[in-house]
Design a protein around this motif. Structure first.
Motif, PDB file in Angstrom:
ATOM      1  N   PHE A   1       0.818  -1.220   0.000  1.00 34.89           N
ATOM      2  CA  PHE A   1       0.000   0.000   0.000  1.00 34.89           C
ATOM      3  C   PHE A   1       0.847   1.264   0.000  1.00 34.89           C
ATOM      4  O   PHE A   1       0.327   2.376   0.081  1.00 34.89           O
ATOM      5  N   GLY A   2       2.168   1.081  -0.024  1.00 37.23           N
ATOM      6  CA  GLY A   2       3.044   2.262  -0.041  1.00 37.23           C
ATOM      7  C   GLY A   2       3.422   2.738   1.350  1.00 37.23           C
ATOM      8  O   GLY A   2       3.967   3.828   1.514  1.00 37.23           O
ATOM      9  N   ASN A   3       3.144   1.930   2.386  1.00 41.85           N
ATOM     10  CA  ASN A   3       3.553   2.298   3.753  1.00 41.85           C
ATOM     11  C   ASN A   3       5.030   1.989   3.967  1.00 41.85           C
ATOM     12  O   ASN A   3       5.504   0.940   3.510  1.00 41.85           O
ATOM     13  N   PHE A   4       5.706   2.866   4.699  1.00 44.11           N
ATOM     14  CA  PHE A   4       7.135   2.672   4.966  1.00 44.11           C
ATOM     15  C   PHE A   4       7.385   2.347   6.434  1.00 44.11           C
ATOM     16  O   PHE A   4       6.749   2.907   7.326  1.00 44.11           O
ATOM     17  N   ARG A   5       8.330   1.442   6.610  1.00 44.46           N
ATOM     18  CA  ARG A   5       8.831   1.167   7.955  1.00 44.46           C
ATOM     19  C   ARG A   5      10.331   1.421   7.924  1.00 44.46           C
ATOM     20  O   ARG A   5      11.056   0.800   7.147  1.00 44.46           O
ATOM     21  N   ILE A   6      10.788   2.336   8.757  1.00 45.45           N
ATOM     22  CA  ILE A   6      12.214   2.677   8.754  1.00 45.45           C
ATOM     23  C   ILE A   6      12.926   1.660   9.642  1.00 45.45           C
ATOM     24  O   ILE A   6      12.538   1.455  10.799  1.00 45.45           O
ATOM     25  N   THR A   7      13.980   1.045   9.111  1.00 41.25           N
ATOM     26  CA  THR A   7      14.640  -0.002   9.884  1.00 41.25           C
ATOM     27  C   THR A   7      15.920   0.493  10.566  1.00 41.25           C
ATOM     28  O   THR A   7      16.462  -0.195  11.419  1.00 41.25           O
ATOM     29  N   GLY A   8      16.397   1.666  10.212  1.00 41.67           N
ATOM     30  CA  GLY A   8      17.603   2.198  10.865  1.00 41.67           C
ATOM     31  C   GLY A   8      18.657   2.567   9.843  1.00 41.67           C
ATOM     32  O   GLY A   8      18.492   2.362   8.640  1.00 41.67           O
ATOM     33  N   ARG A   9      19.763   3.099  10.343  1.00 38.62           N
ATOM     34  CA  ARG A   9      20.812   3.601   9.452  1.00 38.62           C
ATOM     35  C   ARG A   9      21.527   2.440   8.764  1.00 38.62           C
ATOM     36  O   ARG A   9      21.744   1.387   9.363  1.00 38.62           O
ATOM     37  N   VAL A  10      21.891   2.682   7.517  1.00 41.67           N
ATOM     38  CA  VAL A  10      22.676   1.675   6.804  1.00 41.67           C
ATOM     39  C   VAL A  10      24.124   2.147   6.631  1.00 41.67           C
ATOM     40  O   VAL A  10      24.926   1.484   6.000  1.00 41.67           O
ATOM     41  N   ASP A  11      24.416   3.337   7.176  1.00 43.08           N
ATOM     42  CA  ASP A  11      25.796   3.839   7.101  1.00 43.08           C
ATOM     43  C   ASP A  11      26.429   3.745   8.494  1.00 43.08           C
ATOM     44  O   ASP A  11      25.884   3.124   9.387  1.00 43.08           O
ATOM     45  N   ASP A  12      27.582   4.370   8.654  1.00 44.89           N
ATOM     46  CA  ASP A  12      28.274   4.270   9.938  1.00 44.89           C
ATOM     47  C   ASP A  12      27.833   5.368  10.898  1.00 44.89           C
ATOM     48  O   ASP A  12      28.650   6.036  11.526  1.00 44.89           O
ATOM     49  N   VAL A  13      26.543   5.564  10.987  1.00 42.66           N
ATOM     50  CA  VAL A  13      26.001   6.548  11.915  1.00 42.66           C
ATOM     51  C   VAL A  13      25.205   5.790  12.969  1.00 42.66           C
ATOM     52  O   VAL A  13      24.433   4.887  12.645  1.00 42.66           O
ATOM     53  N   LEU A  14      25.424   6.145  14.230  1.00 38.16           N
ATOM     54  CA  LEU A  14      24.673   5.497  15.313  1.00 38.16           C
ATOM     55  C   LEU A  14      23.501   6.386  15.702  1.00 38.16           C
ATOM     56  O   LEU A  14      23.518   7.599  15.472  1.00 38.16           O
ATOM     57  N   ASN A  15      22.503   5.760  16.278  1.00 31.81           N
ATOM     58  CA  ASN A  15      21.374   6.533  16.784  1.00 31.81           C
ATOM     59  C   ASN A  15      21.214   6.170  18.266  1.00 31.81           C
ATOM     60  O   ASN A  15      20.603   5.189  18.621  1.00 31.81           O
ATOM     61  N   ILE A  16      21.815   6.996  19.105  1.00 32.86           N
ATOM     62  CA  ILE A  16      21.837   6.729  20.543  1.00 32.86           C
ATOM     63  C   ILE A  16      20.767   7.591  21.199  1.00 32.86           C
ATOM     64  O   ILE A  16      20.867   8.814  21.160  1.00 32.86           O
ATOM     65  N   SER A  17      19.769   6.976  21.756  1.00 34.89           N
ATOM     66  CA  SER A  17      18.660   7.716  22.378  1.00 34.89           C
ATOM     67  C   SER A  17      18.082   8.747  21.419  1.00 34.89           C
ATOM     68  O   SER A  17      17.726   9.857  21.827  1.00 34.89           O
ATOM     69  N   GLY A  18      18.009   8.395  20.151  1.00 36.03           N
ATOM     70  CA  GLY A  18      17.452   9.341  19.178  1.00 36.03           C
ATOM     71  C   GLY A  18      18.433  10.425  18.766  1.00 36.03           C
ATOM     72  O   GLY A  18      18.074  11.344  18.047  1.00 36.03           O
ATOM     73  N   HIS A  19      19.686  10.338  19.223  1.00 35.53           N
ATOM     74  CA  HIS A  19      20.691  11.333  18.819  1.00 35.53           C
ATOM     75  C   HIS A  19      21.691  10.702  17.880  1.00 35.53           C
ATOM     76  O   HIS A  19      22.190   9.608  18.110  1.00 35.53           O
ATOM     77  N   ARG A  20      22.012  11.455  16.842  1.00 39.24           N
ATOM     78  CA  ARG A  20      22.900  10.925  15.822  1.00 39.24           C
ATOM     79  C   ARG A  20      24.355  11.125  16.188  1.00 39.24           C
ATOM     80  O   ARG A  20      24.758  12.239  16.493  1.00 39.24           O
ATOM     81  N   ILE A  21      25.116  10.058  16.124  1.00 39.84           N
ATOM     82  CA  ILE A  21      26.554  10.159  16.404  1.00 39.84           C
ATOM     83  C   ILE A  21      27.301   9.297  15.394  1.00 39.84           C
ATOM     84  O   ILE A  21      26.941   8.139  15.176  1.00 39.84           O
TER      85      ILE A  21
END
Ligand code: PRX
Length: 641
Positions: A502-522
């Motif tokens: 139906f065109g709905n997206f689910r984001i699975t996370g970064r595919v590069d070398d970026v971390l997402n710590i508590s919603g903060h990008r590092i």
């Protein structure tokens, strides 16, 4: 204020979406009619993703603060613009009406002007979550200065890097900030950073904590003293400076997979329209509602959904100085009850953390004012979604899962509250004007579904929306390489995603070398650089691993040259080094000392292997025969934390 562009039904969404794709210029010019312009545009959109060059509302003139403040005064001047809740529940809250906020922003424009700030100057703002932070931001925008807000948790070194990159000659800060039971000595952190930045001409210091500070003659001035000078002037009105649609509004630094954080640049008109349009539609804001976004203005969420989006829409924005767990884990719910908040917009990390305290903190808190719950910043797991839905929304409030980035200015993929269907852990459908596409490593569109019945690929955007970043400050090539060069004619988000039929997206996370710590990008490279600054460290490699509360934790593999008498003490030293270089948010959760790192013959670290070990998946590490020294993997595996 009413919003002709507010979408009221799923059918309206579908037709708005279709028009936005088929006739973008007409679509956005109609939306733009809802704003105050000094002069209208000659052309709505001109773009290519090759250079990249993107202009929206060419040659239009405006000032965003006339949209956020002045235009509301006649009809809504006495409506609350900002409700401010202090860190300490025993301190009085403050309410600033649109009249008040307009007055204070104008006053502060004079302060900036008296201190030599002009259109185009860069002003670094390093403050806690007090109303004066919003006032400082808006005053910069009104005078045409480019603000660069730096989150209060960043270190002196991080500030110095940002000051140097933006060549910012002005700083607005406070003596200190209250956060939970801590007092953060903001001005003394600034002083440390200024040792490396002699070009800074003026530092304006607000009194908040009365932490003793050093004030250097000729450079440092007190906010309150400067205001007194303006008060003697009589009429404080400060005419908003006319800005071009594409003049820079602000810089916000964010991490990437390589190098130091880059200064994402947003411009006046497109950003204004995008934040307002998404605020009104995603949150389905109704006049008179209290909107509580728990983010810090040091991040994009605070810029777009505490300050610019809500204020341009004439909304009431609730701003909180403290943290969710102090004095206890009922603080958010107490605030919702006290100010009768209708919307709460927070990060999955906060939800998971509050979940861990059980339901006791909810006792006695009346949450019946809530109409809508929102999340942002990282994927939300189903368990947290359900807890939020049942215990906070009492099963009645829609949940919006808003996917976006610093670079996108405001939400790109999200359900519209109560208007388009929601689905746990799915951001769902793109907003009008947003054209997502999933591609494989070579940039070809994914056309085959996986075993789970979904398409899976790297998330890109095919065309610009008004709030897309325009450049990275001082280095346009970096912007091109980072976002527009991976795949031809596409903006690459760095995220992986699934898409259903139906065109709905689910984001699975970064595919590069970026971390997402508590919603903060590092960036992993950033943390590695910081670890490597410790004098005993030879080399390090940093990866993320699943963390129950933070979403991701930081796992560091460190080759150490110095004496390792006490591993724990050395771990603390390394953490302290990271705190000094970046800030406490980047401290590793786990540090494992290793004698070598798994490298290919060409010297590249095989992060895939390190990631698996950090995730506890040691039985299935894949092919290790191409490694320079495969035995190193066994050692790392056996000593994994
Ligand atoms: O990985 C995505 C994640 O956060 C990244 C953007 O981080 P930042 O620029 O700091 O902005 C955060 C606030 C908008 C994205 O690349 N992210 C953001 N929202 C979501 C998300 N991941 C999953 N679901 C979301 N709703």
């Amino acid at each position: 204020m009413s919003y002709s562009f507010q979408i009221k039904s799923f059918d309206e969404y579908k037709s708005a979406y279709q028009r936005s794709v088929e006739e973008p210029e007409l679509f956005w010019s109609e939306v733009a009619e809802n704003f105050h312009w000094r002069k209208k545009w000659d052309r709505v959109l001109d773009w290519n993703f090759v250079e990249p060059k993107i202009t929206w509302f060419q040659n239009a003139k405006l000032n965003i603060t006339e949209n956020c403040l002045d235009r509301h005064l006649k009809t809504n001047g006495s409506d609350p613009a900002i409700i401010w809740e202090p860190n300490d529940p025993d301190e009085h809250h403050r309410i600033l009406t649109y009249n008040d906020l307009h007055f204070k922003v104008n006053q502060f424009c004079h302060v900036l002007n008296n201190n030599g700030v002009k259109k185009g100057d860069r002003v670094c703002i390093y403050m806690g979550m007090v109303p004066e932070l919003a006032i400082a931001v808006l005053a910069c925008a009104r005078i045409g200065a480019i603000h660069s807000v730096v989150f209060g948790g960043f270190s002196a070194q991080s500030i110095a890097d940002r000051l140097q990159d933006a060549k910012a000659e002005f700083i607005i800060t406070a003596d200190g900030a209250f956060r939970g039971n801590k007092e953060i000595p903001l001005k003394s952190v600034i002083d440390q950073s200024l040792v490396q930045c002699p070009f800074v001409k003026k530092v304006i210091v607000l009194t908040r904590t009365r932490t003793p500070v050093s004030m250097i003659k000729g450079r440092d001035v007190w906010w309150e003293d400067e205001l007194k000078k303006v008060e003697t002037m009589g009429n404080p009105d400060f005419p908003a400076v006319e800005m071009d649609a594409e003049d820079e509004l602000f810089i916000l630094y964010t991490s990437g997979s390589t190098g130091k954080p880059k200064g994402v640049v947003h411009t006046c008109a497109g950003y204004m329209i995008w934040t307002t349009y998404t605020f009104v539609n995603v949150f389905q804001y109704q006049k008179g509602e209290v909107h509580f976004c728990t983010a810090d203005i040091g991040w994009i969420t605070g810029h777009s959904y505490i300050v610019y989006g809500p204020l341009s829409a004439g909304a009431t924005s609730l701003m909180f100085e403290g943290i969710p767990t102090w004095p206890d884990a009922g603080r958010f719910w107490e605030i919702v009850d006290k100010h009768k908040a209708n919307i709460i917009y927070t990060a999955p990390t906060a939800i998971r953390s509050l979940m861990s305290f059980g339901l006791d903190p909810l006792i006695g808190k009346n949450l019946s004012s809530l109409r809508l719950l929102g999340t942002v910043g990282e994927p939300i797991n189903e368990e947290a979604w359900k807890w939020y839905h049942e215990n906070i929304g009492k099963g009645k409030c829609p949940i919006i899962d808003t996917w976006w980035q610093t670079e996108t200015g405001a939400c790109l993929i999200s359900n519209l509250a109560g208007v388009t269907p929601e689905r746990a852990s799915w951001a769902t459908l793109p907003l009008p004007g947003v054209q997502p596409i999933l591609v494989d490593e070579r940039g070809n569109e994914i056309t085959e579904k996986g075993e789970d019945g979904n398409y899976k690929g790297n998330l890109c955007l095919k065309a610009p929306w008004p709030g897309i970043l325009r450049t990275t400050y001082g280095d346009h090539e970096r912007c091109r390489v980072n976002y527009f060069a991976t795949y031809k004619d596409l903006y690459f988000t760095g995220d992986g995603a699934l898409k259903d039929d139906f065109g709905n997206f689910r984001i699975t996370g970064r595919v590069d070398d970026v971390l997402n710590i508590s919603g903060h990008r590092i960036g992993t490279a950033e943390v590695e650089n910081a670890i490597n600054m410790h004098n005993g460290v030879v080399e390090s490699a940093v990866v993320g691993y699943p963390h129950d509360i933070k979403g991701q934790g930081i796992y560091a593999y460190v080759i150490y040259n110095g004496k390792l008498d006490d591993e724990n003490l050395t771990r603390q030293d390394i953490s302290a080094t990271v705190s000094k270089v970046i800030g406490a948010i980047a401290k590793p959760d786990k540090i494992q000392f290793v004698s070598g790192l798994p490298k290919t013959r060409s010297g590249k670290i095989m992060r895939r292997i390190l990631r698996k070990i950090a995730e506890g998946e040691i039985s299935n590490l894949g092919d290790t025969t191409t490694l320079l020294d495969p035995t190193v993997v066994d050692e790392i595996k056996n000593r994994a934390i």
